[in-house]
Design an enzyme around this catalytic site. Structure first.
Site, short mmCIF file in Angstrom:
data_model
loop_
_atom_site.label_atom_id
_atom_site.label_comp_id
_atom_site.label_asym_id
_atom_site.label_seq_id
_atom_site.Cartn_x
_atom_site.Cartn_y
_atom_site.Cartn_z
N ASP A 328 0.88 -1.28 0.00
CA ASP A 328 0.05 -0.10 0.02
C ASP A 328 0.85 1.27 -0.07
OD1 ASP A 328 0.79 -0.65 2.67
OD2 ASP A 328 -0.69 0.54 3.43
N GLU A 329 0.21 2.16 -0.51
CA GLU A 329 0.96 3.78 -0.23
C GLU A 329 2.30 3.97 -0.66
OE1 GLU A 329 -1.78 5.49 3.28
OE2 GLU A 329 -0.20 4.21 3.76
#
Length: 520
Positions: A328-329
Site C-alpha cells: 500500500d501507499e
C-alpha cells in the site's frame, strides 16, 4: 485478564462438550440463547435451564485436544464459581466435551442444554473452542471474574447450531508505529477469541519500526526497531518471542498472518542498511506519521536478496498459510517499478510455502494465483479503483474486506474521541456494523469474498487500554459480520445484544467506548 489469558490456553480439541450435574432450584434467570455475539446460525430455546453446581463434572472423550479444552473451561469457571469442577473421561452428564463427525465443518458446533447438562459437539477442535465461547456468553458475566461470586450459574435450555459465514475473520494489530509486548499481544488475542476471530494479522514493519528479528540482517531489529512514533524506545520480537505469540494464538485457534510491508513503508529497513537505498545513503530513523515517502530500490539485486532472506526466515517460524507483503501507499515507487517488484517478490513467498496476501493496491500489478487482496478503500473510493479490485476478484483473486470508513478500528468514533485519526471519517458503532461484506463492492462475485478484517493502526495508540477503547465495541460487530449469516444482520436487534456484553467486558477489565447509540 490474567485468568482469561490462562484459561484460554487449553484449546486444541475437536468435539463435543457437555455441561452437567444434578440441577438445583435456580434463584435467578438464565441468559437468553438469543443474546450471543456473533449471532448463531440457529437458536431453538426449549426446556429447563441447566445449573452448574459444586457437583458438576467436566466430562471429555479420550482425545488430548478435548481434555485440554476441558481444562480450559475449568480454568474459566473455577475462580468465579468456587467449584472444583474436575475434568474426567468417565460418566455422563455434567459438562461434556465430545468430538464427533457431523455437519459442522471446520469451525462449527452444536450446543445442547437441558436440566441434566450442556453438550457442545463439534467435528474439529476449533469448533469445540468456539462452542465454549458461546457457553461463556450464556453464563452470567460474573463468571469472568477472578474471585468467588454468588451465582447462580444457569445455562438456558435449548439448542444452538452454529457455523461461520466466512473462513477469514481477522483483526490486525500494528506493532510498528508503537511497539506492543508479547503479553500485550496475548491480551488482545484472548479478547479476539471471545468473539470467534480466527486470524491475527501482525503488521511487523513500517517506516517507524522493524519488529521481528532477522538473523541474516540483524540491524533491522536492533537499529530499525529502536524507536517508534514520537521517539519512544520501540522494541522488537526475538524469534522466540514471535514463536510464543504464534503458539499462544494457535491455542485460541487464531492463525498468525505476519506482514512485511514493501516496497513502501520501509524507512526502518532503509535506515538500517544503506545498500537497500538507490543512492547508497541510509536515511535517519523516522518517528513521525507521514506516509508514502520511502521505497526499496527496485533496480538493485540486493533488494531481492534482502526480500528472500526476510521471507525465508519469517516463513520458517510461521506455521500458518499466509504471508502479507503489504504493497500500500507506495507513492515513491513508479507504477512500472511497483509491477516489476511484485512480479519478483510474489514467487519468493510461494517458494517458501506461503500464500500471498497484499493490500488491494496489489491488484494494480498481477496478483499471483491464489493470492488474497485486502481492500481498505472507502465507500466513496473512485469507481475505477473499485472496478480494478472487482476485475481481479472475477479473475480469481480472493478478497478480504477492511473498508477504512467502516472497520478501521483506529478511526475516531466522534470528533471528541481522544484517540485515533479521522482521515477516513468518523466511525460510530452503527456505521461499523451496518454493512454487508457480501455485496459491499460492486461487481465482486460473492464467492470471491473470503471474509473481513478489522485493522488497528497505532499512530496514537500506546497501551492496551488504548487498544481496547478503540476496538470495543466495534470489534464485536466486525466479528459478527464475519461469522453470522447476512439474514441475522439487524442493527436494532444487534445493539441490544451488544449492550448485554458490557458487564462481561467490565468483569474482564476491558476498557470500551460507551456509544450513545447503544442502550447500555
Amino acid at each position: 485478564m490474567t485468568r482469561l489469558l490462562g484459561s484460554l490456553l487449553l484449546v486444541a480439541a475437536a468435539g463435543s462438550f457437555t455441561v452437567g450435574a444434578a440441577p438445583e432450584a435456580s434463584g435467578g434467570e438464565a441468559r437468553p440463547l438469543e443474546e450471543v455475539v456473533p449471532a448463531p446460525a440457529s437458536v431453538a430455546p426449549s426446556g429447563s435451564p441447566y445449573r452448574i453446581t459444586r457437583d458438576t463434572r467436566i466430562r471429555v472423550d479420550g482425545s488430548r485436544e478435548a481434555r485440554r479444552i476441558g481444562e480450559y473451561v475449568a480454568g474459566v469457571l473455577r475462580p468465579s464459581t468456587g467449584y472444583p469442577l474436575p475434568v474426567t473421561s468417565s460418566g455422563r452428564g455434567g459438562i461434556q466435551l465430545r468430538l464427533s463427525k457431523g455437519p459442522f465443518g471446520a469451525e462449527g458446533y452444536r450446543l445442547d442444554s437441558g436440566a441434566k447438562g450442556v453438550t457442545i459437539t463439534a467435528a474439529k477442535p476449533a469448533g469445540l473452542f468456539h462452542g465454549v465461547q458461546t457457553l461463556r456468553q450464556l453464563l452470567p458475566a460474573a463468571v469472568e471474574k477472578n474471585s468467588v461470586q454468588p451465582g447462580p450459574w444457569l445455562v438456558a435450555g435449548g439448542t444452538i447450531t452454529d457455523s461461520p459465514r466466512y473462513e477469514w475473520r481477522g483483526a490486525m494489530l500494528d506493532v510498528s508505529r508503537h511497539f506492543f509486548t508479547v503479553d500485550q499481544v496475548k491480551r488482545y488475542v484472548d479478547q479476539l477469541a471471545l468473539y470467534k476471530v480466527n486470524k491475527l494479522h501482525l503488521h511487523l514493519s513500517d517506516d517507524q519500526g522493524w519488529r521481528i528479528a532477522v538473523d541474516s540482517w540483524p540491524r533491522l531489529a536492533t537499529y530499525g526497531g529502536s524507536t517508534q512514533v514520537g521517539g519512544g524506545p520501540g522494541g522488537y520480537y526475538t524469534k522466540a518471542d514471535y514463536k510464543e505469540i504464534v503458539r499462544y494464538a494457535a491455542s485460541r485457534y487464531l492463525e498468525v498472518v505476519p506482514e512485511i510491508d514493501m516496497p513502501g513503508h520501509t524507512n526502518a529497513a532503509l535506515a538500517s542498511y544503506a545498500e537497500l537505498n538507490c543512492d547508497g545513503v541510509a536515511p535517519p530513523l523516522y518517528t513521525g506519521t507521514e506516509v508514502g515517502f520511502s521505497s526499496l530500490c527496485v533496480g538493485k539485486d540486493v533488494t531481492y536478496n534482502f526480500v528472500d532472506d526476510v521471507v525465508r526466515e519469517l516463513a520458517a517460524i510461521t506455521p500458518g498459510r499466509y504471508l502479507h507483503i503489504g504493497g500500500d501507499e507506495a507513492h515513491s515507487t513508479s507504477h512500472e517499478d511497483y509491477v516489476k517488484f511484485m512480479d519478483r517478490v510474489q514467487p519468493v513467498v510461494a517458494k517458501y510455502g506461503k500464500t500471498v496476501v497484499g493490500w488491494h493496491q496489489l491488484t494494480g500489478a498481477t496478483p499471483a494465483k491464489g493470492a488474497l487482496a485486502q481492500y481498505w478503500g472507502l465507500d466513496d473510493t473512485g469507481a475505477e479503483e473499485k472496478e480494478r479490485v472487482a476485475a481481479a476478484a472475477r479473475a480469481g483473486t480472493g478478497l478480504i474486506l477492511s473498508p477504512a470508513d467502516r472497520i478501521y478500528l483506529d478511526m475516531k468514533y466522534t470528533a471528541d474521541t481522544p484517540l485515533g485519526l479521522d482521515w477516513a471519517g468518523l466511525v460510530e458503532v452503527k456505521r461499523a456494523y451496518d454493512w454487508d461484506p457480501g455485496d459491499y463492492l460492486p461487481g465482486v462475485p460473492g464467492s470471491a469474498v473470503r471474509g473481513v478484517e478489522a485493522p488497528l493502526w497505532t499512530e496514537t495508540i500506546t497501551k492496551s487500554d488504548d487498544v481496547e477503547y478503540m476496538a470495543f465495541p466495534r470489534l464485536a460487530g466486525a466479528a459478527e459480520l464475519g461469522w453470522s449469516a447476512a439474514s441475522t444482520h439487524d442493527w436494532e436487534r444487534y445493539k441490544v445484544r451488544l449492550a448485554a456484553q458490557a458487564p462481561r467486558w467490565e468483569a474482564l477489565g476491558i476498557d470500551f467506548y460507551r456509544s450513545p447509540q447503544v442502550p447500555w
